[in-house]
Structure formats: C-alpha cells, structure tokens
Design an enzyme around this catalytic site. Structure first.
Site, PDB file in Angstrom:
ATOM      1  CG  HIS A   1      -1.769  -1.107   1.486  1.00 34.08           C
ATOM      2  ND1 HIS A   1      -2.768  -1.478   0.687  1.00 34.08           N
ATOM      3  CD2 HIS A   1      -1.476  -2.116   2.475  1.00 34.08           C
ATOM      4  CE1 HIS A   1      -3.319  -2.562   1.196  1.00 34.08           C
ATOM      5  NE2 HIS A   1      -2.641  -3.117   2.198  1.00 34.08           N
TER       6      HIS A   1
HETATM    7  O1  RIB Z   1      -5.159  -0.254   4.490  1.00 32.02           O
HETATM    8  C1  RIB Z   1      -3.763  -0.167   4.324  1.00 32.02           C
HETATM    9  C2  RIB Z   1      -2.850   0.985   5.409  1.00 32.02           C
HETATM   10  O2  RIB Z   1      -3.168   0.741   6.848  1.00 32.02           O
HETATM   11  C3  RIB Z   1      -1.418   0.903   5.319  1.00 32.02           C
HETATM   12  O3  RIB Z   1      -1.011   2.246   5.310  1.00 32.02           O
HETATM   13  C4  RIB Z   1      -1.159  -0.148   6.297  1.00 32.02           C
HETATM   14  O4  RIB Z   1       0.375   0.572   6.716  1.00 32.02           O
HETATM   15  C5  RIB Z   1      -2.193   0.643   7.316  1.00 32.02           C
HETATM   16  O5  RIB Z   1      -1.450   1.762   7.949  1.00 32.02           O
END
Ligand code: RIB
Ligand code: CA
Length: 314
Positions: free
Chosen positions: A240
């Site tokens: 992500h």
């Molecule tokens: O949903 C994914 C996000 O939530 C990413 O930033 C992960 O590190 C968590 O913070």
C-alpha cells in the site's frame, strides 16, 4: 530538476517501512525535511521507534523523526497487530535506533515547517491522518505552503478493515474529513490501486537477490506481512504505502481521475468509508485525484532498482 521538499507521515507498519526505504533511496528527487509518526498499525511508541529503526537501516540518520498524536481525534483507537505483528514491523530484526526522536511534537513540526519552508512542501501520508488534520486545525495558514498531499487511504470499492472502510481512514475518519475538506491539492491512493501492488514470490525473490541488509529486512517483513494478508484477505503482501512514494517518483505508472470524495463519519456499517463520486452524481466539485490503475511490473522494477541503491549494511 530541483529536489521536492517532502515530509512523510507514517505508522510503521511493514509497508510504511518499505515506503520509507524507497524515499531514502531518492536523495536526488526528495529534500526529506522530516518523518512524522502517528498512532495507527501499532501504538505511537512503536510507530515512532520503528520509523527511527528504518531510518538507520536506510542509512539516513540525519533525517529527523517526530512523534505525533497517540490517538485519533474522536473515535476510540484501533490498531492492526493481527496484520503487522506485535512490533508493527515483525519480520525485520532491527537494532535499537541510534538516536532519539526530536523533542518537538509532530504537529508543531508540521505547522512550523509548512509556515517557514522557502518552497511549497509535499506531504506523503501513510497512516491515519490525525497529525495532518490537527496541523490544519491548529493553523490553517499551513495550507498556503502545501504543494500537495498524497495520501494512502480509502477505496472506491470495498474496505479492508470493514466491508466499507480502509484502515487509515477508519482509524481516524474525522481527521480524514478535515483533510479531504481542507482544499489542498490531494491525491488519494486507495485499495483499488494498492491491491494491484502484490509482492508475489518472484517479485520478492528479485528483491532478496540484491543480497543487502535493506533487501533482507524488506523480504523478512514482507514474508510475514504477506502470510498475514493471505490469511486475512487472500492477497499476498499488498504494498500500500510504497505506492505513495512511487507516485511521486514515477507518476506515469498510475492512472486516475479527479472526483468528489466524502468521508462517512456517521455511525453504522459505512463508518470511515471514502464515498467516491465516480459518476459525478453529487454535483459537488472534485476534491481529490483518485488513482485507479497501476503498472505493477513497472512499480516493482522501480522499487527493486531503488532498494539496490541503499547502503548494503552489515
Ligand atoms: O489499509 C492499508 C494501510 O493501513 C497501510 O498504510 C497500512 O500500513 C495501514 O496503515
Ligand atoms: Ca501505513
């Protein structure tokens, strides 16, 4: 090309860690003014110390780290140890950080830096938006010197922490509301894109083959994070947060469009959802560029090539 003044706000988290390493590997592109930590995946005491450990692994001990808000603005805190492990960066066996966090609070650092920076500053956010929202509330004049906010969060489609909500937004939807309503140029990098950035075994092996300490730490983290994601979401390790830094480095890897995004802050099954007006039905002006597509092979080629630039380490 002049270097982009950049602040990274994060909640490490294995994917935050990879994003930080990618940022450290771009000293010609980024003037990294500081890292701010926020409570999110794990409590603040861990996110800020994890940020400092990753800073050392990336060979950038001079980059200041600031601890920020230990809890969301309104809702009760939520964390994600079931995905990230008890430390938040399980899988990377990193030594104690070499130096402490800065004394200033992250929100004060954000306000003072945004008010005084000689050039507009880009804010890359990788966690809940609590620090950023409180900086805007504390002194809205910061918006005048914000080049843009690039935020990992939300989704056009379904969520990952509830059926409707993605974790970063769900963890502090009121903060997200403040940021999405602030009027700053905003790029939203949600699950629709980041679930295309899956660290499959061949992609992980290409990183492992670098044979460096950062590569080993990344693979250790993603092996574990991937297994947890497989169990929870039947995906491998979705990278992500590195998508945020990749967008800043190579935007042509992505496709997206401007649209209205509202944050659902009402109690109920859609609490924390990013309501993305894909078809323009709201009649309200767009407030975000929402990314939707990624060249995943190009993304991993960029990530692997940049990780190779980091100090090989012990
Ligand atoms: O949903 C994914 C996000 O939530 C990413 O930033 C992960 O590190 C968590 O913070
Ligand atoms: Ca994160």
């Amino acid at each position: 090309m002049s270097r982009r003044p950049l602040i990274v706000d994060c909640d490490p988290g294995q994917d935050d860690a990879v994003a930080l390493l990618l940022a450290f590997a771009a000293p010609e592109e980024f003037d990294l003014l500081g890292i701010t930590a926020v409570a999110g995946n794990v409590p603040l005491a861990l996110t800020e110390s994890n940020a400092r450990r990753i800073r050392d692994l990336g060979g950038r001990p001079e980059v200041p780290v600031y601890a920020g808000c230990p809890r969301p603005m309104v809702r009760e805190p939520v964390t994600a140890e079931r995905i990230h492990g008890a430390t938040g960066i399980d899988g990377a066996d990193l030594p104690e950080p070499v130096r402490p966090a800065e004394a200033a609070h992250a929100v004060d650092f954000l306000v003072e830096t945004l008010l005084s920076a000689p050039e507009p500053v880009t804010l890359a956010t990788l966690g809940p938006l609590t620090n950023v929202a409180l900086a805007i509330v504390k002194n809205p004049a910061v918006l005048a010197n914000l080049h843009e906010i690039v935020a990992m969060g939300g989704a056009i489609g379904t969520g990952n922490v509830t059926a409707s909500a993605e974790f970063n937004i769900f963890a502090d939807p009121h903060a997200a509301h403040v940021v999405f309503e602030a009027g700053a140029p905003l790029t939203m990098i949600g699950l629709d894109v980041t679930h295309q950035a899956i660290a499959t075994p061949p992609r992980l092996e290409a990183i492992r083959a670098l044979g460096t300490a950062p590569a080993a730490a990344v693979c250790g983290m993603l092996d574990l994070y991937g297994a947890k994601n497989m169990a929870a979401y039947h995906h491998g390790a979705p990278l992500h947060d590195p998508c945020v830094i990749a967008w800043l480095l190579q935007p042509d890897l992505f496709e997206g469009r401007e649209m209205r995004v509202d944050i659902d802050i009402a109690d109920g099954p859609c609490f924390g959802r990013t309501v993305c007006d894909v078809r323009g039905r709201s009649g309200r002006p767009a407030n975000a560029r929402v990314l939707e597509r990624l060249d995943a092979d190009g993304f991993f080629a960029l990530l692997t090539e940049r990780l190779a630039r980091l100090p090989a380490g012990a």
